[in-house]
Design a protein around this motif. Structure first.
Motif, mmCIF file in Angstrom:
data_model
loop_
_atom_site.group_PDB
_atom_site.id
_atom_site.type_symbol
_atom_site.label_atom_id
_atom_site.label_comp_id
_atom_site.label_asym_id
_atom_site.label_seq_id
_atom_site.Cartn_x
_atom_site.Cartn_y
_atom_site.Cartn_z
ATOM 1 N N ALA A 78 65.430 7.350 21.446
ATOM 2 C CA ALA A 78 65.394 8.179 22.649
ATOM 3 C C ALA A 78 64.361 9.288 22.498
ATOM 4 N N PRO A 79 63.612 9.595 23.568
ATOM 5 C CA PRO A 79 62.686 10.720 23.504
ATOM 6 C C PRO A 79 63.443 12.043 23.460
ATOM 7 N N LEU A 80 62.776 13.090 22.979
ATOM 8 C CA LEU A 80 63.403 14.403 22.914
ATOM 9 C C LEU A 80 63.784 14.928 24.289
ATOM 10 N N ASN A 81 63.100 14.442 25.328
ATOM 11 C CA ASN A 81 63.452 14.871 26.686
ATOM 12 C C ASN A 81 64.865 14.462 27.064
ATOM 13 N N GLU A 82 65.338 13.366 26.462
ATOM 14 C CA GLU A 82 66.687 12.883 26.753
ATOM 15 C C GLU A 82 67.708 13.328 25.713
ATOM 16 N N ASP A 83 67.242 13.515 24.476
ATOM 17 C CA ASP A 83 68.174 13.869 23.390
ATOM 18 C C ASP A 83 67.430 14.758 22.406
ATOM 19 N N ARG A 84 67.746 16.054 22.376
ATOM 20 C CA ARG A 84 67.048 16.998 21.510
ATOM 21 C C ARG A 84 67.314 16.732 20.033
ATOM 22 N N THR A 85 68.301 15.932 19.705
ATOM 23 C CA THR A 85 68.593 15.620 18.307
ATOM 24 C C THR A 85 67.961 14.306 17.869
ATOM 25 N N SER A 86 67.255 13.634 18.768
ATOM 26 C CA SER A 86 66.672 12.332 18.446
ATOM 27 C C SER A 86 65.605 12.472 17.359
ATOM 28 N N GLY A 87 65.549 11.499 16.469
ATOM 29 C CA GLY A 87 64.531 11.516 15.426
ATOM 30 C C GLY A 87 65.015 10.809 14.180
ATOM 31 N N THR A 88 64.082 10.403 13.346
ATOM 32 C CA THR A 88 64.416 9.789 12.063
ATOM 33 C C THR A 88 63.781 10.614 10.950
ATOM 34 N N ASP A 89 64.444 10.655 9.814
ATOM 35 C CA ASP A 89 63.976 11.479 8.702
ATOM 36 C C ASP A 89 62.695 10.924 8.098
ATOM 37 N N PHE A 90 61.885 11.831 7.549
ATOM 38 C CA PHE A 90 60.745 11.418 6.741
ATOM 39 C C PHE A 90 60.679 12.293 5.497
ATOM 40 N N PRO A 91 60.003 11.834 4.446
ATOM 41 C CA PRO A 91 59.971 12.591 3.190
ATOM 42 C C PRO A 91 59.343 13.967 3.383
ATOM 43 N N LEU A 92 59.879 14.951 2.688
ATOM 44 C CA LEU A 92 59.377 16.318 2.764
ATOM 45 C C LEU A 92 58.887 16.813 1.407
ATOM 46 N N GLU A 93 58.603 15.865 0.508
ATOM 47 C CA GLU A 93 58.093 16.200 -0.820
ATOM 48 C C GLU A 93 57.172 15.060 -1.259
ATOM 49 N N MET A 94 56.075 15.402 -1.961
ATOM 50 C CA MET A 94 55.012 14.432 -2.199
ATOM 51 C C MET A 94 55.469 13.205 -2.970
ATOM 52 N N LEU A 95 56.202 13.361 -4.058
ATOM 53 C CA LEU A 95 56.568 12.189 -4.857
ATOM 54 C C LEU A 95 57.485 11.249 -4.085
ATOM 55 N N ASP A 96 58.391 11.804 -3.282
ATOM 56 C CA ASP A 96 59.212 10.958 -2.411
ATOM 57 C C ASP A 96 58.340 10.230 -1.391
ATOM 58 N N ALA A 97 57.358 10.947 -0.863
ATOM 59 C CA ALA A 97 56.468 10.356 0.138
ATOM 60 C C ALA A 97 55.652 9.214 -0.456
ATOM 61 N N VAL A 98 55.159 9.402 -1.661
ATOM 62 C CA VAL A 98 54.382 8.352 -2.325
ATOM 63 C C VAL A 98 55.227 7.105 -2.543
ATOM 64 N N ARG A 99 56.470 7.292 -2.976
ATOM 65 C CA ARG A 99 57.358 6.140 -3.170
ATOM 66 C C ARG A 99 57.603 5.408 -1.857
ATOM 67 N N ALA A 100 57.719 6.167 -0.763
ATOM 68 C CA ALA A 100 57.956 5.550 0.543
ATOM 69 C C ALA A 100 56.742 4.775 1.036
ATOM 70 N N MET A 101 55.555 5.206 0.639
ATOM 71 C CA MET A 101 54.330 4.568 1.119
ATOM 72 C C MET A 101 53.951 3.341 0.307
ATOM 73 N N GLN A 102 54.094 3.410 -1.017
ATOM 74 C CA GLN A 102 53.427 2.443 -1.883
ATOM 75 C C GLN A 102 53.862 0.998 -1.655
ATOM 76 N N HIS A 103 55.106 0.769 -1.323
ATOM 77 C CA HIS A 103 55.581 -0.612 -1.209
ATOM 78 C C HIS A 103 55.912 -1.007 0.224
ATOM 79 N N GLN A 104 55.409 -0.254 1.203
ATOM 80 C CA GLN A 104 55.650 -0.589 2.601
ATOM 81 C C GLN A 104 54.776 -1.799 2.971
ATOM 82 N N PRO A 105 55.352 -2.930 3.333
ATOM 83 C CA PRO A 105 54.565 -4.161 3.495
ATOM 84 C C PRO A 105 53.543 -4.096 4.622
ATOM 85 N N VAL A 106 53.881 -3.453 5.746
ATOM 86 C CA VAL A 106 52.921 -3.390 6.856
ATOM 87 C C VAL A 106 51.691 -2.591 6.450
#
Length: 448
Positions: A383-411
């Motif tokens: 849902a867009p924020l216009n419909e639900d201000r709590t809408s959203g999915t988490d993403f990494p907020l620290e570099m090493l976590d972010a690198v782990r999330a990126m390195q093996h993403q198949p797309v």
């Protein structure tokens, strides 16, 4: 090839006629962290390169860390003999440099389009994405917006000082979001804009932002995505040079002040078919929704690109219009992916998450891959924020976590290239670990 060489040779000879006082030209390219590297060539040698002589630089120059050092990444840097790799001149980019003390020129170089392009060179990564989209009949139109701060030229014990307002020494006296601040700093801002135009960059709107000495520059919409990214890269270089000439420092650092907003790189992208029809606007904008869903799905895995250093993660959350979750919305600046109000012809996405010091080639490549993936997967977004201000999915907020999330993403491994993803992630991991190898004064205050 002969026609290409003839065009380049004509460009160099015309430049020499128009700028007879220029003896040297900086041949420059952007490395992984987004810094320019290259060589300073005598103008007569540049003419030989334009005529077909080889142009080689070390391949591993692309792998430099944020402070210019080399990290061991697989067999690169220390087990490969540090080989040279061919580069080519980028036509149309030979321009005079006006901010140096002596007459100088500069010209972009790249490995894309050579016989053996460097797979992890940022410009080559974007070139492959653009080429694949073109083969699919998808033609992006792109516009960058860059925020930056002006600081005093002199640091105070290594810390930045607010830019000296010509009318006041009090940073709190600077009128935020006010046209008057543009007038107060008009001399340096006008020089920045004119210098950028002299570099061939289409500068449009200039805005005074919320932070003291913070500004935003918008670029024109460009049907050549590579050129749009070139503009963003070259603008950062010229703006820093012009600022120093006027007694300031210009910085695209993501979060120079904790108490003031950070600086972002906003990227507007619309997609057209070969007939000029806006692909996002078809079928009651259903492709737009699919494209947004693809962007949001890959966004958590692209964080090392959008937030390329420790400081960039400080920008996320806690201040105006800085998201902490992957979200979207119509005319909503709190969203990572904003849909500006427009007619169907100009319908576009505005990707707002990247920091101003991110690599523009890689940011655009990641955004385009997200849009491409969404059009292929045809999923509905959250849902867009216009419909639900709590809408959203988490993403990494620290570099090493972010690198782990990126390195093996198949797309990402498929569409950006597995070799690039591995090299980039290791570069960011090593940069982050190197940053931790210095004990700050605060650590002694807390634990000594």
């Amino acid at each position: 090839m002969k026609s290409h060489a003839t065009t380049l040779l004509a460009e160099v000879r015309t430049f020499r006629q128009n700028h007879p006082d220029v003896r040297y030209v900086d041949l420059i390219a952007l490395d992984i962290p987004g810094h320019f590297y290259g060589k300073r060539y005598p103008i007569e040698m540049l003419e030989k390169v334009a005529a077909g002589s080889p142009l080689k630089l070390p391949q591993n120059a692309v792998l430099l860390g944020a402070q210019g050092g080399l990290f061991k990444i697989g067999d690169y840097c220390f087990n490969d003999g540090d080989p040279d790799a061919n580069r080519r001149l980028v036509p149309g980019t030979l321009k005079p440099v006006s901010w140096e003390s002596q007459p100088l020129g500069q010209m972009l170089i790249t490995s894309d389009g050579t016989e053996a392009p460097i797979e992890f060179e940022p410009r080559e990564v974007l070139a492959k994405v653009l080429e694949r989209l073109q083969h699919k009949g998808i033609h992006p139109v792109v516009a960058f917006e860059l925020e930056f701060y002006l600081f005093d030229k002199k640091l105070d014990n290594g810390l930045p000082q607010c830019a000296r307002d010509p009318l006041s020494d009090d940073p709190d006296d600077q009128p935020n979001l006010h046209i008057e601040r543009l007038s107060r700093f008009s001399e340096v801002l006008d020089d920045m804009a004119q210098t950028a135009k002299n570099q061939g960059i289409d500068i449009t709107v200039i805005t005074a932002e919320i932070g003291p000495g913070q500004f935003e520059i918008n670029f024109g919409h460009q049907g050549n995505g590579m050129r749009a990214a070139d503009w963003a890269a070259l603008f950062c270089r010229s703006t820093r040079g012009v600022a120093l000439k006027h007694g300031y420092r210009a910085s695209f650092m993501a979060k120079p002040y904790l108490q003031f907003p950070g600086s972002g790189m906003h990227v507007h992208v619309s997609l057209y078919d070969g007939a000029g029809n806006n692909l996002l606007a078809a079928h009651q904008q259903q492709p737009l929704r699919h494209a947004v869903a693809g962007c949001l799905e890959l966004l958590p895995h692209c964080m090392p690109i959008f937030s390329p250093n420790h400081n960039a993660f400080r920008r996320l959350g806690g201040t105006v219009n800085a998201a902490t979750r992957a979200s979207w919305g119509f005319e909503d600046r709190d969203a990572c992916v904003r849909i500006p109000e427009s007619d169907p012809r100009n319908l576009r996405v505005e990707h707002r998450l990247a920091s101003a010091d991110a690599n523009p080639y890689l940011v655009l490549a990641a955004i385009l891959v997200g849009l491409e993936h969404g059009l292929e997967a045809k999923r509905e977004p959250i849902a867009p924020l216009n419909e639900d201000r709590t809408s959203g999915t988490d993403f990494p907020l620290e570099m090493l976590d972010a690198v782990r999330a990126m390195q093996h993403q198949p797309v990402l491994r498929d569409k950006l290239g597995a070799e690039f993803v591995d090299v980039y992630c290791e570069n960011k991991r090593q940069d982050h670990l190197a940053f931790q190898q210095e004990i700050p004064a605060r650590e002694y205050r807390w634990f000594l």
